[in-house]
Every structure is written in C-alpha cells, then in structure tokens.
Design a protein around this motif. Sequence first.
Motif, mmCIF file in Angstrom:
data_model
loop_
_atom_site.group_PDB
_atom_site.id
_atom_site.type_symbol
_atom_site.label_atom_id
_atom_site.label_comp_id
_atom_site.label_asym_id
_atom_site.label_seq_id
_atom_site.Cartn_x
_atom_site.Cartn_y
_atom_site.Cartn_z
ATOM 1 N N GLU A 154 42.848 46.830 43.558
ATOM 2 C CA GLU A 154 43.524 46.870 44.858
ATOM 3 C C GLU A 154 45.045 46.999 44.753
ATOM 4 O OE1 GLU A 154 42.008 43.622 47.243
ATOM 5 O OE2 GLU A 154 40.262 44.829 47.773
ATOM 6 N N HIS A 204 34.129 31.768 48.177
ATOM 7 C CA HIS A 204 33.837 33.150 48.603
ATOM 8 C C HIS A 204 32.381 33.471 48.274
ATOM 9 C CE1 HIS A 204 33.924 37.511 48.828
ATOM 10 N NE2 HIS A 204 35.127 37.454 49.365
ATOM 11 N N GLU A 260 39.178 31.225 45.294
ATOM 12 C CA GLU A 260 38.004 31.956 45.795
ATOM 13 C C GLU A 260 36.701 31.211 45.548
ATOM 14 O OE1 GLU A 260 38.540 35.968 44.258
ATOM 15 O OE2 GLU A 260 39.564 36.528 46.111
ATOM 16 N N GLU A 288 33.123 46.836 46.419
ATOM 17 C CA GLU A 288 32.979 45.416 46.753
ATOM 18 C C GLU A 288 32.474 45.293 48.181
ATOM 19 O OE1 GLU A 288 36.478 42.993 46.302
ATOM 20 O OE2 GLU A 288 37.073 43.990 44.457
HETATM 21 C C1 GLA Z 1 39.368 41.816 47.110
HETATM 22 C C2 GLA Z 1 39.569 41.690 45.626
HETATM 23 C C3 GLA Z 1 38.641 40.732 44.971
HETATM 24 C C4 GLA Z 1 38.435 39.500 45.815
HETATM 25 C C5 GLA Z 1 37.946 39.911 47.167
HETATM 26 C C6 GLA Z 1 37.648 38.744 48.087
HETATM 27 O O1 GLA Z 1 38.594 42.846 47.514
HETATM 28 O O2 GLA Z 1 39.502 42.930 44.973
HETATM 29 O O3 GLA Z 1 39.181 40.392 43.717
HETATM 30 O O4 GLA Z 1 39.625 38.803 45.926
HETATM 31 O O5 GLA Z 1 38.942 40.684 47.787
HETATM 32 O O6 GLA Z 1 37.126 39.179 49.319
#
Ligand code: GLA
Length: 682
Positions: free
Chosen positions: A157, A364, A361, A313
């Motif tokens: 990202e 998550h 996280e 993702e």
């Molecule tokens: C992003 C990141 C991941 C994680 C997710 C959580 O997409 O690439 O590493 O942090 O968010 O939703």
Amino acid sequence: MKMKHYANEQFPHLIHGGDYNPEQWIDTPSVWDEDMRLMKLANCNEMTVGIFAWSALEPQEGKYDFSFLDETIDRVYQNGGRIMLATPSGARPHWMADKYPEVLRVDGKGQRMHFSARHNHCFTSPVYREKVREINTLLAKRYGNHPAVIAWHISNEYGGECYCPLCQNAFRDFLRRKYEGDIGKLNRAYWTSFWSHTYDSFDQIEAPSELGERSIHGLNLDWKRFVTAQTVDFIKNEIAPIKEICPSVPVTTNMMYAFDGLNYNKLGEVLDIASWDSYPEWHSGDQEKTAQNNAFWHDFFRTLKGRPFLMMESTPSLVNWKEINKPKRPGMDLLASVQAIAHGSDSVQYFQWRKSRGSVEKFHGAVVDHVGTEHTRVFQAVKRMGEILGQIDEIAGCDVSAEVAILYDWENMWALDDSQAFAKNKKYTETCYGYHKALWKRGINCDIIGTDADLSKYKLVIAPMLYLTSEATIDKLTTYVAAGGTLYATYMLGMVDENDLCYLGGFPAGNLREVFGIWNEEIDTLFPEETGEVVMGGKTYPTVDYSEIIHAEGATVLATYGKEFYAGMPAFTSHVYGKGKAYYQAFRDTGLFQDEVLETLSNQLGLQRSIPSPAGGLPYGVTAHTRTDGQTVYLFVENYSDNPVGNIELGAEMTDMLTGERRTACSLPRYGFAIFKSQDKS
Ligand code: GLA
Ligand code: ZN
C-alpha cells in the motif's frame, strides 16, 4: 477460439489465500504445523508471505536469516499451495532508522518522524533505495525461481509524501526537467505574477506545505505529479533486481480504495498485474450503494491492466480501523468475494490468515481466530468459498468485456479539489459513482478508464466533471466523437489546462465547444438545502449543487431549467459531431435524471445487459455481471439487499455452476448469488 488472460499466467487458476505472517510465530512451531493443516482444510491454494518481515530477514545490518522463509515456502508448496512473495519495504528494521535517519520521512513542517508504524519511508533516500535493492536481490536470488513463487507483491500500500531535503531537491530536478531549465517557462505555467510570487530560480522552489506556498495551483499539481513519479521510480528500483533475476514472475503491488494520493494509472504502467485491497463498509446503511461503490473500484483495477486482476486483501469478517467494525453477516462473507470474481478478479485473498496476538491489528478479522481452530463461523465460510472457487475454476482468466467506460482522472480530481470556488467539496468521485450506478443497476459491464485509454473500443464514454482537460484529451475526445463515438459529459468540462490555467475563449475549451455545440457562460452553486429544477419532456427533475448557465450553439436542447433567472435556458443538450454524438448535462441531479438518460442511451446504443432488466433497473440491491473467454459466457447474479428476491429472468437457459441445474430464472436469498454458464458457442 478461447481467449484467456490469467491475472497470473504462472498459476492459471482462481487463487484463494491471503497475507500470512509466520514470522510472528517463530517461537511456537506448533502453530506453523497447525497452519498447514488448516490451510488445506480451508481450501486455500496460496499464501502471501514476507510483508513486513524485514527485521526477521535481516535482524542486523548485513546479517541475514532466511530460515523461516525457506521453511514456509517449502511447506506451503508441499501442502499444495503457491506463494506470492513480498518485498519487505513497507516497514523497516529499527537498526536501519537508527543508523540512517534519512530513511525516515519528514513532514510538511520540516520535522523528521521518529521510528514508528509503517508505510513511512522517504521515497528518495539513496540509502533506503540501496537497502531495498539489496534485500530484494537476495530474495529474488533465493526464491525467484522456486516453483512455489507465482508473483511478487512489491512493498505494501504505497502512499504518502516526504518533505525532506532530498525530496525537495528531487522535486526541483523534476521541475527543471519538465520546464527545460527555464524558470520563465515555469513562472508562466504557474501564473506566478499573481501576489508577486515570481520565482527567480529553481533553487527557490519548495514543495507546497502548511508552512509554505499553497496558493499556486500549478505548483500543487506538479507536486502531486512528482509524488506519483517518485513513488513509481521507487517501485522501479524495487522491481529492477527481480526482473533481472526472475523475469517471468509477474510483479504487483496492492492498491487501495478511492486513494487520492497517487495516480494509480501511472502505477499501473510498471506493474504486470493490478491488485487491490477491498474493504467496503458492509451493513452500514445503503447496502446497494456500498456494493456498487466497491464495484466501481473492482472495475477500475480490472481496467487498469485490461485483464483480470487480484483482490489481494479483503477481510473474512471485520476490520479494526473504522468507527464501528462489524463482522460480515452470514452470506455477505461469500457474496463480497463473489463480487470480486464477477468483476474480473482471479483471486479471493484475505487479510489475514491468522490473527496476531499483539499490536494494533490483533482484533482484525482473520481466517484463523485466536481460538485457533476450524470451528468458527468465519473459518467455515472461507472453507466454503474455497470449494466454490474450485467449482468455478474455469472462470479464471476470463475477461469482462465492456462497451461503456467512465473517465476517472486523478489529475482532474486534484485540480478540481484545489479550485477555490463553487462548492468546497466537489464530490468528484461520488459523481462518477453516480453514473456507474445507473449501469450497475442494469447489469451493464463498465470500464473505468484514465485519459490515456483507447476510447475507440467503447460505444459510450461518460466523462463527469472533466474540469482539467488537457489539450491532448480535448483532441482525443474530439476524435472519438468525430469517428462515431457517443460522449456524455457534464458540467465543468474543459475549464483548465494541464497547468491548471483557465482556458480562454469560453468553456468548454477548444474544439469541445464545437463538439458539444454549447457555450458555458456561468456556474451557479446551490446551498446544500437548495434544490433547482430541470424539465424534460414535461417531467420535472430536482437538481442539486451545480447549474451551469449554458447557451446552445448548434446543440439540440433536450431539457431546460425550471427555476431561477436561467429558467427556460438549456440544461441538457445533444449535438451531432462528425459521425458521433455529444451529450452535455449542465447540472448535477439527484441521480434520477441521469438514470433515465442512461436507460435511453443504453437502449439506443444497444449496450449489452448481462440479464434483461426493466426500465427502472433491477430490484434494489440486485445486479449482474458477465465474464467470458470469447466462447462461453459466465453470468453472476448478485443480491446485496437484506431481503430475498424472486424470479430474476436470465434471458436464456443456462447451467447453474454450483448445482448443475438448467435454469431460465433464479431466486436469491438475502446476500445470495448464483453463477451460470452458457452453452459453448463453438
Ligand atoms: C491494509 C494493509 C494490511 C492491513 C489491512 C487491515 O490493507 O495492507 O497490512 O493493515 O489494511 O485492514
Ligand atoms: Zn524524503
């Protein structure tokens, strides 16, 4: 002949897997054993490893330890899986920041960040680039030709800006190249005589920031272009050793939803595969809107490389970074994944495989929860998704063919957002979503293109709010219509050039005035509580936000304003130009007007619908999409509404790929979907 373009030619299948961080469990090898058992059970065939693993791989400068990765890659492969291997640059070890502070970013106030978080490296730093090149080279040599490795996941990202002296210098060099070392040229492009901001030399230039210059729109725009260019350059540096050592393994980087910081069309140019991270806010109000807005981004990432993409993702249940984080309801877990496939993804991948125990996280969503077993609702849904992907594997590599495209342009968005007039929030992206919605509701496949795209393959191009229209784009649009294309543009078309300088001689600029046969004299901006009125064929439609006061100069007036001092003046026009036609919508409507226009236009142009849909579109929350290999058509029918829907006509008899039944219609439960296959045309 069958034509397939697999997202990943190395692995011509639908991919099911996700982010896996075994390095977090190095001290508990029993967890690794369990992971292998569970991956098989969950019908996963891929794991993305190495993201954020730099401190495990290089615990001290120049001291490497690849043992965990050796073992993971071998074990996943022995278990029948494949690997997408990440380069670790999304976060770096502490020692590196301590020894080479230049790798850390500097903010707009000139403060260097401390070692922290992630996604915060300086993208110019020669040291960081060198370190990345070194580790990538070692990874590529060690694993690039391993049969398990089917793709490279470059960093993670990308995003953000750095204002350090190295970046400032690189920005100046970027401008020197662009303006051929001629500061006068830059001054003219930036209109710096305004407020006495004339530059004497390139050395005076600073990136726009909260402490510095922000009033020169051309500078703001060039800075954003530079940030993209520098990021792309950084990515090229990452990719170079990989391409040298294992040229046949494709590279991708995971991009984001509605991210305005980087011009993704430029990133697309250096990647082999487009991939993105999809995290819509399900179960939060207007579910149709959530689904359709997310669909816009699936369409964008597919169009980016003109072939199937990867959903790198998605969460199997909840995320942890929204105001309220709701687990996906039963049904939505599968439907959200099927949505990606319907729009051209060759994968369903999750963040994350296993929940971490600590840090930000830890709650998550993940395939494997803290309880550690397969006996969870979420795990069972993932397992089911794996079965479904197995049943529909032949869809991998099938294209989505679209006859209509929406033009969505980052530079335009930046310029529009910067312009200080009209409303503060121009709602450019939402406006584009609005046109996409009319197509989505009718099951019409749609591409989302940039200004570099080849328009000739589309029967209809929709260009909402194309305020920044470069001369090259003006030529392209003109040629497209002249050659027989249908162009549907809106208010604010053709107002500024690529330097964000207003066009002189009347809007829309240049040839566009002739193409549309109109002149846009003024823009009225409405307060949020105000509504305007447009009348077409005796019917009145409410308008919001913007009404342009335009004059027909040859165009046919199809609708007029019903209110205000411009009542009776044109609001919607059409104009024949060459072999094509250009429509101009001078106002923002609530969606009703453009929905009807697109119903009519799609019928007139004979745009293909995936299934028959009534004039008002499919029932709330229902949509349909197709993929094809040129012979067989695969039809996806999806219901995002909270209620079941009955009797959706398919328009032909087709085979339900999950049940084997032949059908001409289907009924879907809440969050239900069905996937059909046509007879081979051969
Ligand atoms: C992003 C990141 C991941 C994680 C997710 C959580 O997409 O690439 O590493 O942090 O968010 O939703
Ligand atoms: Zn920097």
